[in-house]
Design an enzyme around this catalytic site. Sequence first.
Site, PDB file in Angstrom:
ATOM      1  N   ALA A 172      -5.346   6.058  -8.669  1.00 56.77           N
ATOM      2  CA  ALA A 172      -4.783   5.322  -7.537  1.00 56.77           C
ATOM      3  C   ALA A 172      -4.997   3.834  -7.729  1.00 56.77           C
ATOM      4  CB  ALA A 172      -5.432   5.778  -6.229  1.00 56.77           C
ATOM      5  N   ASP A 173      -4.146   3.062  -7.071  1.00 57.76           N
ATOM      6  CA  ASP A 173      -4.323   1.621  -7.027  1.00 57.76           C
ATOM      7  C   ASP A 173      -3.867   1.140  -5.665  1.00 57.76           C
ATOM      8  OD1 ASP A 173      -5.053  -0.786  -8.743  1.00 57.76           O
ATOM      9  OD2 ASP A 173      -3.174  -1.406  -7.801  1.00 57.76           O
ATOM     10  N   THR A 174      -4.582   0.180  -5.111  1.00 55.20           N
ATOM     11  CA  THR A 174      -4.261  -0.359  -3.788  1.00 55.20           C
ATOM     12  C   THR A 174      -4.202  -1.876  -3.869  1.00 55.20           C
ATOM     13  OG1 THR A 174      -5.329   1.506  -2.691  1.00 55.20           O
ATOM     14  CG2 THR A 174      -4.993  -0.481  -1.376  1.00 55.20           C
ATOM     15  N   ALA A 189      -0.661   3.221  -4.479  1.00 56.71           N
ATOM     16  CA  ALA A 189       0.099   4.064  -5.400  1.00 56.71           C
ATOM     17  C   ALA A 189      -0.814   5.124  -5.977  1.00 56.71           C
ATOM     18  CB  ALA A 189       0.692   3.223  -6.522  1.00 56.71           C
ATOM     19  N   LYS A 194      -3.842   3.726 -15.273  1.00 55.76           N
ATOM     20  CA  LYS A 194      -5.186   4.295 -15.103  1.00 55.76           C
ATOM     21  C   LYS A 194      -5.173   5.784 -15.444  1.00 55.76           C
ATOM     22  CE  LYS A 194      -6.650   1.087 -11.449  1.00 55.76           C
ATOM     23  NZ  LYS A 194      -6.979   0.963 -10.015  1.00 55.76           N
TER      24      LYS A 194
END
Length: 189
Positions: A66-68, A103, A50
């Site tokens: 960010a990634d969740t 992250a 991203k």
Amino acid sequence: MLVLASASPRRRELLSQFGSAFEVQPADIDESIRPGERAEDYVLRMAEEKALAVAAARSDLPILAADTSVVIDGTILGKPADAAQAGAMLKRLSGRSHQVMSALAMVLPGRLPESRLSITDVYFAALSDDWIRAYVASGDPMDKAGAYGIQNAAGFKVNRIDGSYSGVVGLPLFETGELLAAAGLVDDT
């Protein structure tokens, strides 16, 4: 100035707590899980991809992405495709613990991404079928990994977390602060 590579209103709200000016430019990437990919590797890869996708268009500014993911028994639970899938995810989480992995990746102009990973153990109380139906009907689970948002009604069913509350919401503040300070975007003192 900073670019947040996310459309999440929750991430915008959390990032605003740092007081730094930022603009929002969501990344459009393929979020497919690779065969055999571990959850930790997946969320880190998503955050980095991203950030790099937005950096390709905005190479003049720092990019934060960010990634969740919600992970139970080694399986990543993404955003539900429909109400039936949301209900099935919540049933699976009921009365059990799971992990939420968030992250972060920051790309500074001309540099490779720097990443951080926050892992939080979340413990759900038993969820009745009636509660699950009502929560799914509210629409809240539909745009959230694992079909719940801890900051909303589902938070009343979380009896314990070990880790970062803000990481479960989607932007772990401690790790975000580390990246912003390293980039000189916030004061670290």
